[in-house]
Each structure stands twice: as structure tokens, then as C-alpha cells.
Design an enzyme around this catalytic site. Structure first.
Site, PDB file in Angstrom:
ATOM      1  N   PRO A 134      25.647  95.401  35.166  1.00 34.10           N
ATOM      2  CG  PRO A 134      26.705  95.319  37.254  1.00 34.10           C
ATOM      3  CD  PRO A 134      26.346  94.466  36.068  1.00 34.10           C
ATOM      4  CB  CYS A 135      24.211 100.231  32.860  1.00 30.03           C
ATOM      5  SG  CYS A 135      23.305 101.157  34.130  1.00 30.03           S
ATOM      6  CD  GLN A 136      26.404 101.108  38.002  1.00 29.28           C
ATOM      7  OE1 GLN A 136      26.632 100.141  37.272  1.00 29.28           O
ATOM      8  NE2 GLN A 136      25.806 100.980  39.168  1.00 29.28           N
ATOM      9  CB  ALA A 137      31.455 100.420  33.069  1.00 27.84           C
ATOM     10  CE1 TYR A 138      30.360  98.193  29.511  1.00 25.56           C
ATOM     11  CE2 TYR A 138      28.141  97.474  30.057  1.00 25.56           C
ATOM     12  CZ  TYR A 138      29.482  97.193  29.897  1.00 25.56           C
ATOM     13  OH  TYR A 138      29.952  95.915  30.108  1.00 25.56           O
TER      14      TYR A 138
END
EC number: 2.1.1.37
Length: 542
Positions: A134-138
Site C-alpha cells: 500500500p502506497c498511501q503512507a508514501y
């Protein structure tokens, strides 16, 4: 067939690309043995596509097409072919990877995952791991919204989810892995390190990294290492351990340069186990494809009308936190109502821009349907993606339905489209201001500088901008360029931009469908990556 394990699979964009690579146009080169996704709707999409692939290439039964045309239920489809449905159920898992969470009934323990991987691989050593944690944190947008300069895994467990990918590499040692993430990963920082540098070092030596994190405890696991390659830049430098040396930017793939009609820039890492000696290739650049070339010939549909603002009032004046409160009234949606408003909008826009959209004799238009039976097809025989999208058994288009919009937003869409038709660029906030207050985007942040392109028309003669999961919330960034339609993208148009084949069915409601499309890896890009991976493994086996 070469086995594939797909984790954080989303709706299956990476898997679709790999599965589409054929040997002599007959047999699939890669076989997905296991895919894992926690979102229930994306999981249903994965399962359905696994069912689709359970049949030989070109031999998918008519019942599948009856289902996507709305002539048959999914339950009846699976009952008609129980063996293939059982195979799909075994392949596609719905589950959450990460730290234990007793409240998550779908949480998958490491033991469960390891046992399943061993089962489906059956001792096969040359296999491929694919997926995008999952990419939301980056993401740059997400970090800006959260005002985070330093990422902290203790506050956001998504920061460390790449370690689940890392642990599987350490324990099961795939020949090759393909890991995808957002461009923002390159600049993400933790308190201790640049996150991308740490991820590269961990992936190079996954066993040591997993032991140090406590994600594995068996100190007897062979210390197998990996070399990390760019898919777009050829290696010309090695360190003293013969690891290839790249700049962080070398790992960014600009999809518009590789035949995808979208300016989507993503970090994709190719990891090759140190004992694999096959030749490492790179993607070959292709001519850019315009947005119009892939959606321009789809059936013309109008925007739906949901409601209109009857009046507004302000609240919070006494406390100094003044906000607008809007009151709405329902608007009966019909072609006649829509056309009357569009003609009125067009008269106003003509006065403002000195430009008139040709809206005469354009109807009656429908808002589309989940299946539109049509022989009309938008791509010429010479178009490089015609065969990629097209399925003659389909007999039409699925998921080509317009959203319903606030009447005031339809007015802004029409103005923005006419602006593009006259000037060849979409309007910015100042252009809306010049048009008058009634065209100005109606939200508190309109003049904050954060949303200067809040209403973005996608230009027809170049690739589209990045389709993101935000498209599930509103269509303001994805306005169709045709003023005669004055609407945002349909699910099928977004899927075309993402290069999903036309027979790819997304489960769930329209919001969930948009979310899946926006989160996916473009399958046609994955298909090209699959060719590189195949060649490495073929070289290895010669």
C-alpha cells in the site's frame, strides 16, 4: 508455466499483465498460483478474473459474457462451472497482511501464508513474486495532507508493510520479484533513514533484514541475496560486491513512454536472485498514445443530474470560523432537463468566451448503462492496443455509465470543456474567477492555492494524467474533454486509460469500481515487464 505469487494484488493489474503473456499465442507463460488482497470488492474482482483464466485462451464460455451483460448472476455463473469456480476460490485469497489484529477477521498469520505458498508452489524453485505494498503512507499528496515530513511506523503501520513482502522473499526465495510503488517513496523519510535507501538495502539482503526486524527467527535460513535492477535504465556500474548501481530516479517508470495512454510515474523494482544468471533487459520505448485514441470512439453519453443548490447560509460568524452551509433540492434527471440546462450554460459560456460549443442535434443521449450493446469500436485496426482491449465475444461495453453530478458542477464542466476546445488547455482558478462567481469552484479551499486545477479537463491529444483512487470520490480531476457530454469519466474510460481489457469486469458498486481502477498497475505495462522476466528465466534454463 512459471508460477506467480501476487500479494497486495488490488484488482489484479500486475497479474493480468503477466497472465496475458502467451507462448505461441496459445498457452500462458505465467500462472498465478496465489493472489492476496484485503479489500473485499477487489478480491471478488480477482476471483472472477481467476475464473476467466481457468479456461483455455480463447475458450471462455458464453456464460461469462452473459454475466457481464447482466443476463446471468455471478452465483449462477459459478454454479454452472463449479470446478473452475473452486479453482478461482483457491487462487484468490481475501486477507490482511501485517501485524496481528484480533479485530480483523481476515487477518492472515505468517504461518497461514507460508503454508499456503509452500502448498501452491509444490517445491518449484523458479517462481516470481509480484505486488505493490500500500502506497498511501508514501504518496506526496497524502504526506502533504497529513503534514508529515517524517514517517513513523508506530503511528501508521502502512509505512512498514513492505516488510511483509520482504519476509516472503526471505523465507520462500523467489527467483525474481517485481515490486511497485508511488514516486513519493523516493523522498520518504523515517527518523533514522531515507526510506527508499533502507528498502533497497533490505531487498538486497532480505534474510538479514528480516532477522534484524524480528520478522523471522530461524537463523538457519540460507542467506540468499538479490540484485535490484531498473527496468528502464541499463546498468553500467557495479559496486565491489557486483551489485548494480543506479540513481533513485532510474527506478521511475513513466508509463506514457511505454504505450500506456496515461502520464503515470511509478517506482518499480526488479529483484533477481544472485544465482540467476539470465540476461537483464529493459523496457523498449513506444510512441505516445493520446487519450482520444482510446476513448474517443466510445458511445456518447451525457452527465446525470443529482441535485442543485437552492441557497446557502453562513455559520460560525460569532466564533470567527465562518463556513458556508449549502441547502440542496432534488432535480429530476431526464434528457430534456439536462439539454435545457446545457443550452442555457452554453449561452452564458458563449458570452464569456466568445466561443460556442456545437450542441445542436446531439441527443437524445442516455447516461449509459452497465452494458451497452454496440458494434461500434473506437480503435482502428492499426492502433497498437486494439487487440489488447478487444474481445469480439463481448458484443459491447461494460461499466460505461455516467455519474450524476450537482447541476452547478455540470455548469463548471461545460465551461471547462469549452475553454479547452478554444484554448487547448484546461482553465485554472483565475480563469474561473474571470468567468464570474457562479462558475467559481464552490469550496472553502478554492482560493487557498491548493486547488488551482480543481476542475481538470483531460486533454484529448496527449496521454491522460494519473488515474488515482481519488476518482472514486469525485470526477473533478477527470472531466471528459467533449463539451457535448459535459461529464466526468466513466469506469470503462478510466479502465481504458489504465489499459484493462474491455472484458475485465470490476465487482462492487461504481465507487468501489473506480477505487480498484485507480489503485491498479496498468496491465499493459505489466505485460511488457513480464516479457523481461520471461527472458531472464528462459536464459537461466538454457
Amino acid at each position: 508455466m512459471i508460477p506467480i505469487i501476487d500479494i497486495f494484488a488490488g484488482p489484479g493489474g500486475l497479474g493480468e499483465g503477466f497472465s496475458s503473456l502467451l507462448h505461441e499465442n496459445k498457452e500462458r507463460v505465467f500462472k498465478i498460483k496465489l493472489s492476496i488482497e484485503k479489500d473485499s470488492h477487489a478480491h471478488q474482482t480477482l476471483k472472477l478474473r481467476s475464473f476467466f483464466r481457468a479456461f483455455r485462451v480463447g475458450c471462455v464460455p458464453e456464460e461469462y459474457y452473459k454475466f457481464v451483460r447482466g443476463e446471468m448472476t455471478l452465483e449462477d455463473l459459478y454454479k454452472t462451472y463449479p470446478e473452475e469456480a473452486a479453482s478461482a476460490d483457491k487462487e484468490a485469497w481475501c486477507g490482511t497482511l501485517g501485524k496481528p489484529d484480533k479485530e480483523d477477521k481476515n487477518w492472515l498469520s505468517n504461518d497461514m501464508i507460508d503454508s499456503k505458498i509452500k502448498e501452491v508452489l509444490s517445491g518449484y524453485s523458479n517462481w516470481v513474486l509480484i505486488g505493490g505494498p500500500p502506497c498511501q503512507a508514501y504518496s506526496l499528496v497524502g504526506r502533504s495532507r497529513r503534514k508529515e515530513k517524517i514517517l513513523d511506523e508506530r503511528k501508521d503501520n502502512r509505512v512498514g508493510l513492505y516488510k511483509e513482502y520482504l519476509r516472503i522473499i526471505a523465507v520462500h526465495k523467489p527467483s525474481i520479484f517485481v515490486m511497485e510503488n508511488v514516486k513519493g517513496l523516493l523522498s520518504a523519510q523515517t527518523a533514522d533513514d531515507n526510506l527508499f535507501t533502507k528498502i533497497l538495502n533490505d531487498l538486497t539482503n532480505p534474510v538479514e533484514a528480516s532477522l534484524s526486524e524480528g520478522d523471522i527467527t530461524d537463523g538457519n535460513i540460507p542467506r540468499i541475496k538479490y540484485k535490484i535492477y531498473s527496468l528502464v535504465t541499463k546498468v553500467n556500474k557495479f559496486d565491489i560486491f557486483q551489485n548494480p548501481i543506479f540513481k533513485p530516479s532510474d527506478f521511475v517508470i513513466r508509463t506514457e513512454e511505454y504505450g500506456v495512454p496515461q502520464r503515470r510515474h511509478r517506482v518499480i523494482l526488479l529483484g533477481v536472485r544472485e544465482d540467476i544468471k539470465g540476461t537483464i533487459g529493459t523496457l523498449e520505448k513506444k510512441s505516445e498514445l493520446s487519450l482520444e485514441s482510446v476513448i474517443g470512439g466510445l458511445p456518447c453519453i451525457r452527465s446525470g443530474i443529482s441535485k442543485s443548490i437552492s441557497h446557502t447560509s453562513t455559520i460560525g460568524a460569532q466564533t470567527g470560523t465562518v463556513k458556508k452551509r449549502r441547502f440542496y433540492e432534488k432535480v429530476k434527471d431526464s434528457y430534456e432537463t439536462w439539454y435545457s440546462h446545457i443550452q442555457n450554460f452554453n449561452n452564458q459560456v458563449t458570452t464569456i468566451l466568445g466561443y460556442s460549443s456545437n450542441n445542436e442535434n446531439i441527443g437524445p443521449l442516455s447516461i449509459g448503462r452497465e452494458f451497452i450493446s454496440t458494434e461500434k469500436y473506437s480503435l482502428s485496426n492499426e492502433h497498437p492496443l486494439r487487440k489488447w482491449y478487444y474481445d469480439k465475444k463481448l458484443g459491447g461495453l461494460i461499466h460505461h455509465v455516467s455519474r450524476t453530478h450537482l447541476l452547478e458542477d455540470i455548469k463548471r464542466y461545460h465551461f471547462a470543456c469549452c475553454f479547452v476546445e478554444k484554448y487547448g488547455k484546461f482553465p485554472k482558478l483565475d480563469d474561473f474567477k474571470k468567468a464570474g462567481n457562479e462558475f467559481l469552484p464552490d469550496h472553502e479551499n478554492a482560493e487557498s492555492g491548493k486547488f488551482i486545477d480543481r476542475f481538470r479537463v483531460q486533454l484529448p491529444n496527449i496521454p491522460a494524467t494519473t488515474i488515482t483512487s481519488h476518482i472514486s470520490k469525485d470526477g473533478h480531476y477527470f472531466i471528459h474533454y467533449d463539451s457535448k457530454q459535459s461529464r466526468s469519466f466513466t469506469v470503462r474510460e478510466a479502465a481504458r486509460v489504465q489499459t484493462f481489457p474491455d472484458n475485465y469486469y470490476f465487482c462492487g458498486g461504481r465507487t468501489q469500481q473506480f477505487h480498484q481502477v485507480g489503485n491498479a498497475v496498468p496491465p499493459y505495462l505489466a505485460y511488457q515487464i513480464a516479457q523481461i522476466v520471461k527472458n531472464i528465466l528462459l536464459d537461466e534454463n538454457e
